[in-house]
Design an enzyme around this catalytic site. Structure first.
Site, PDB file in Angstrom:
ATOM      1  N   GLU A 283       0.882  -1.173   0.000  1.00 43.36           N
ATOM      2  CA  GLU A 283       0.000   0.000   0.000  1.00 43.36           C
ATOM      3  C   GLU A 283       0.912   1.212   0.000  1.00 43.36           C
ATOM      4  OE1 GLU A 283      -3.377   0.184   0.050  1.00 43.36           O
ATOM      5  OE2 GLU A 283      -3.749  -1.970   0.096  1.00 43.36           O
TER       6      GLU A 283
ATOM      7  N   CYS B 156      -2.249   9.611   2.635  1.00 42.30           N
ATOM      8  CA  CYS B 156      -1.814   9.000   1.372  1.00 42.30           C
ATOM      9  C   CYS B 156      -2.771   9.291   0.232  1.00 42.30           C
ATOM     10  CB  CYS B 156      -1.653   7.497   1.542  1.00 42.30           C
ATOM     11  SG  CYS B 156      -3.156   6.692   2.086  1.00 42.30           S
TER      12      CYS B 156
HETATM   13  P1  NAD Z   1       7.376   5.296   7.613  1.00 44.01           P
HETATM   14  O1  NAD Z   1       8.643   6.080   7.499  1.00 44.01           O
HETATM   15  O2  NAD Z   1       6.713   5.205   8.927  1.00 44.01           O
HETATM   16  O3  NAD Z   1       7.708   3.865   7.035  1.00 44.01           O
HETATM   17  C1  NAD Z   1       6.753   2.843   6.990  1.00 44.01           C
HETATM   18  C2  NAD Z   1       7.284   1.628   7.729  1.00 44.01           C
HETATM   19  O4  NAD Z   1       8.451   1.156   7.094  1.00 44.01           O
HETATM   20  C3  NAD Z   1       7.642   1.896   9.178  1.00 44.01           C
HETATM   21  O5  NAD Z   1       7.068   0.903   9.999  1.00 44.01           O
HETATM   22  C4  NAD Z   1       9.138   1.854   9.185  1.00 44.01           C
HETATM   23  O6  NAD Z   1       9.662   1.363  10.404  1.00 44.01           O
HETATM   24  C5  NAD Z   1       9.464   0.909   8.060  1.00 44.01           C
HETATM   25  N1  NAD Z   1      10.792   1.180   7.478  1.00 44.01           N
HETATM   26  C6  NAD Z   1      11.369   2.382   7.277  1.00 44.01           C
HETATM   27  N2  NAD Z   1      12.594   2.236   6.717  1.00 44.01           N
HETATM   28  C7  NAD Z   1      12.794   0.921   6.562  1.00 44.01           C
HETATM   29  C8  NAD Z   1      13.863   0.117   6.026  1.00 44.01           C
HETATM   30  N3  NAD Z   1      14.973   0.669   5.539  1.00 44.01           N
HETATM   31  N4  NAD Z   1      13.709  -1.210   6.032  1.00 44.01           N
HETATM   32  C9  NAD Z   1      12.586  -1.780   6.516  1.00 44.01           C
HETATM   33  N5  NAD Z   1      11.563  -1.076   7.032  1.00 44.01           N
HETATM   34  C10 NAD Z   1      11.639   0.245   7.054  1.00 44.01           C
HETATM   35  O7  NAD Z   1       6.278   5.871   6.667  1.00 44.01           O
HETATM   36  P2  NAD Z   1       6.462   6.569   5.275  1.00 44.01           P
HETATM   37  O8  NAD Z   1       6.987   5.612   4.294  1.00 44.01           O
HETATM   38  O9  NAD Z   1       7.096   7.914   5.415  1.00 44.01           O
HETATM   39  O10 NAD Z   1       4.902   6.794   4.969  1.00 44.01           O
HETATM   40  C11 NAD Z   1       4.502   7.694   4.070  1.00 44.01           C
HETATM   41  C12 NAD Z   1       4.277   7.048   2.708  1.00 44.01           C
HETATM   42  O11 NAD Z   1       3.320   6.012   2.833  1.00 44.01           O
HETATM   43  C13 NAD Z   1       3.733   7.991   1.699  1.00 44.01           C
HETATM   44  O12 NAD Z   1       4.301   7.720   0.447  1.00 44.01           O
HETATM   45  C14 NAD Z   1       2.258   7.680   1.699  1.00 44.01           C
HETATM   46  O13 NAD Z   1       1.592   8.041   0.516  1.00 44.01           O
HETATM   47  C15 NAD Z   1       2.288   6.209   1.899  1.00 44.01           C
HETATM   48  N6  NAD Z   1       1.040   5.776   2.489  1.00 44.01           N
HETATM   49  C16 NAD Z   1       0.262   4.930   1.799  1.00 44.01           C
HETATM   50  C17 NAD Z   1      -0.935   4.528   2.334  1.00 44.01           C
HETATM   51  C18 NAD Z   1      -1.848   3.593   1.620  1.00 44.01           C
HETATM   52  O14 NAD Z   1      -2.771   3.135   2.251  1.00 44.01           O
HETATM   53  N7  NAD Z   1      -1.617   3.282   0.361  1.00 44.01           N
HETATM   54  C19 NAD Z   1      -1.316   4.984   3.585  1.00 44.01           C
HETATM   55  C20 NAD Z   1      -0.477   5.842   4.263  1.00 44.01           C
HETATM   56  C21 NAD Z   1       0.713   6.221   3.722  1.00 44.01           C
END
Ligand code: NAD
Length: 460
Positions: free
Chosen positions: A209, A243
């Site tokens: 997602e 998102c």
């Molecule tokens: P985030 O930084 O919290 O990362 C998401 C998860 O990935 C966290 O649990 C984090 O611990 C893990 N993570 C981070 N780096 C990692 C690595 N190197 N290796 C393994 N795991 C790792 O969140 P984010 O990515 O900044 O979230 C924002 C993004 O998510 C945006 O692009 C947004 O559009 C997208 N998003 C999508 C949805 C959806 O439902 N499609 C919903 C919310 C957010």
């Protein structure tokens, strides 16, 4: 630190069949519902600390959302789990064919920080409904909510089958090295690639997602003030850190200036003259994102907002015009309260622009023209389309929620969540007699050859 033991314990509970009975699944869902209602104040406090999320908004978009998913699932689960008959080709009769859903096993749910309750627990609803054991990995970037989840979930749910692992990239890397039966990841595409690569090691199916730039198209046939209110609500909720928030607006050239003015009015209606004083307006999650977003302000002229304060990570609801296509605000997902308006010359131009980018998670269109709506549906690809309203499609439990291409793979919500976390097993059951298969057993005779050629036509 390794989480191998946690996963082993959960796997052993799954293997013993602890999670399979329908009664267990329903009891877990009801316990989760109790947690969300009895401990709503603790959860709201976490969201307030992490994102300055207003408690009413927390109810609408986080707690209440998950409660709604639970209620819908509890109501329909028994029916969703019934075997589904499929028709059997004549040449194979007599026989019965049907599918049954079986739990996949032990699943990992990795959640982001922006809706740290909804995006952790809505997948959990599907995973439990399907009869799986689950490890939840909340985001370290919403630490207060992560801590609340880690504290409450073991109090309410069966600890033999549900575990919370807190931590950042290091812990997630360790988790990803384990063998899972499904990984459900919500976050950005960069980490999505890391998750998919780790899953490939064990041939584990993944749901991704992801995000990206969700466009809005506004044509000249609409009531601009009404449109502006809808866009402002969808964009500035959670300070734009959503998102499915509108990322930018493509507006017909003669509508664009009126839309900018109407957005100023709409922001005032929602958050007052000074949104920094409004208890309903959120804050940017951390300094890194604050710096990234303020770096985008130079991408155009701020006709609304643009005011910001690093100490409180406040960035006012902002509308930019005169935005160059290659500028920072248009080069990546904004994921904050900055809304560029780009003028376009009609729907052809808008479709061209949208198709030139990655397939978005959502696409919103404001028009009163049925032709424009049809053209958008047939000539563009996106996870979802919202006509007349942004973001709200995710509250329709019957609609699959997910992206396509760069915005993700797979979907969930409602019955789709159950199916995401289940294996749909194909079953064919044929009595031993009469033995209609005699006709396909060797030795092959001329008569059987004639039959086979006829059979192939029938099966085809
Ligand atoms: P985030 O930084 O919290 O990362 C998401 C998860 O990935 C966290 O649990 C984090 O611990 C893990 N993570 C981070 N780096 C990692 C690595 N190197 N290796 C393994 N795991 C790792 O969140 P984010 O990515 O900044 O979230 C924002 C993004 O998510 C945006 O692009 C947004 O559009 C997208 N998003 C999508 C949805 C959806 O439902 N499609 C919903 C919310 C957010």
């Amino acid at each position: 630190m390794t989480h191998a033991r946690t996963v082993e314990q959960l796997r052993s509970a799954f293997e013993r069949g602890a999670t399979k009975p329908l009664a267990w699944r329903l009891a877990q869902l009801r316990a989760l519902r109790r947690m969300l209602t009895e401990r709503a104040a603790d959860i709201e406090d976490g969201l307030l600390a992490d994102l300055a999320k207003n408690p009413t908004e927390s109810q609408i978009a986080e707690i209440g959302f998950v409660v709604g998913e639970i209620d819908h699932t509890v109501k329909h689960l028994r029916r969703w789990l019934r075997p589904r008959r499929v028709s059997v080709p004549g040449a194979l009769l007599p026989a019965r064919a049907f599918t049954v859903l079986e739990p996949v096993g032990v699943v990992l749910v990795i959640a982001p920080w922006n809706y740290p309750v909804q995006l952790l627990l809505a997948p959990l609803v599907g995973a439990l409904a399907a009869g799986n054991a689950v490890v939840l990995k909340p985001s370290e970037l919403a630490p207060a909510t992560s801590a609340v989840m880690a504290r409450l979930i073991p109090e309410y749910l069966d600890t033999r089958a549900v575990a919370v692992v807190e931590g950042g990239a290091e812990d997630t890397t360790d988790l990803l090295a384990q063998r899972w039966d499904h990984i459900f990841f919500t976050g950005n595409g960069r980490v999505g690639r890391i998750v998919a690569a780790a899953a490939a090691e064990h041939l584990t199916p993944v749901t991704l997602e992801l995000g990206g730039k969700s466009p809005v198209y506004v044509d000249r046939t609409v009531d601009v003030a009404a449109v502006a209110r809808r866009i402002a609500w969808g964009k500035f909720m959670n300070a734009g850190q959503t998102c499915v928030a509108p990322d930018y607006v493509l507006a017909d050239r003669d509508v664009a200036p009126r839309l900018a003015t109407a957005l100023r009015e709409a922001v005032r209606d929602l958050y007052g003259d000074d949104p920094s004083l409004s208890p309903d307006y959120g804050r940017i999650v951390n300094d890194r994102h604050f710096a990234r977003l303020t770096g985008m302000l130079g991408s155009g002229t701020a006709v609304v907002g643009g005011d910001h304060d690093a100490a409180t990570r406040y960035l006012g609801p902002t509308v930019l015009t005169d935005v160059a296509e290659g500028s920072p605000a248009m080069a990546e997902e904004i994921f904050g309260p900055i809304l560029p308006i780009l003028p376009v010359d009609g729907v052809d131009d808008a479709i061209r622009f949208i198709r030139a980018g990655d397939k978005p998670l959502a696409l919103y269109v404001f028009t009163s023209s049925a032709t424009v709506r049809r053209r958008i549906l047939t000539e563009t690809s996106s996870g979802a389309v919202g006509f007349g309203v942004p973001a709200a499609h995710l509250a329709v439990a019957g609609l699959p929620f997910g992206g396509v291409g760069e915005s993700g793979a797979g979907a969930y919500h409602g019955e789709r969540s159950l199916r995401t976390f289940s294996h749909e097993k194909a079953v064919l059951s044929k009595p031993l007699s009469p033995d209609t298969l005699q006709l396909v057993y060797p030795p092959y005779t001329e008569a059987k050859d004639r039959f086979a050629r006829g059979l192939l036509r029938k099966l085809g």
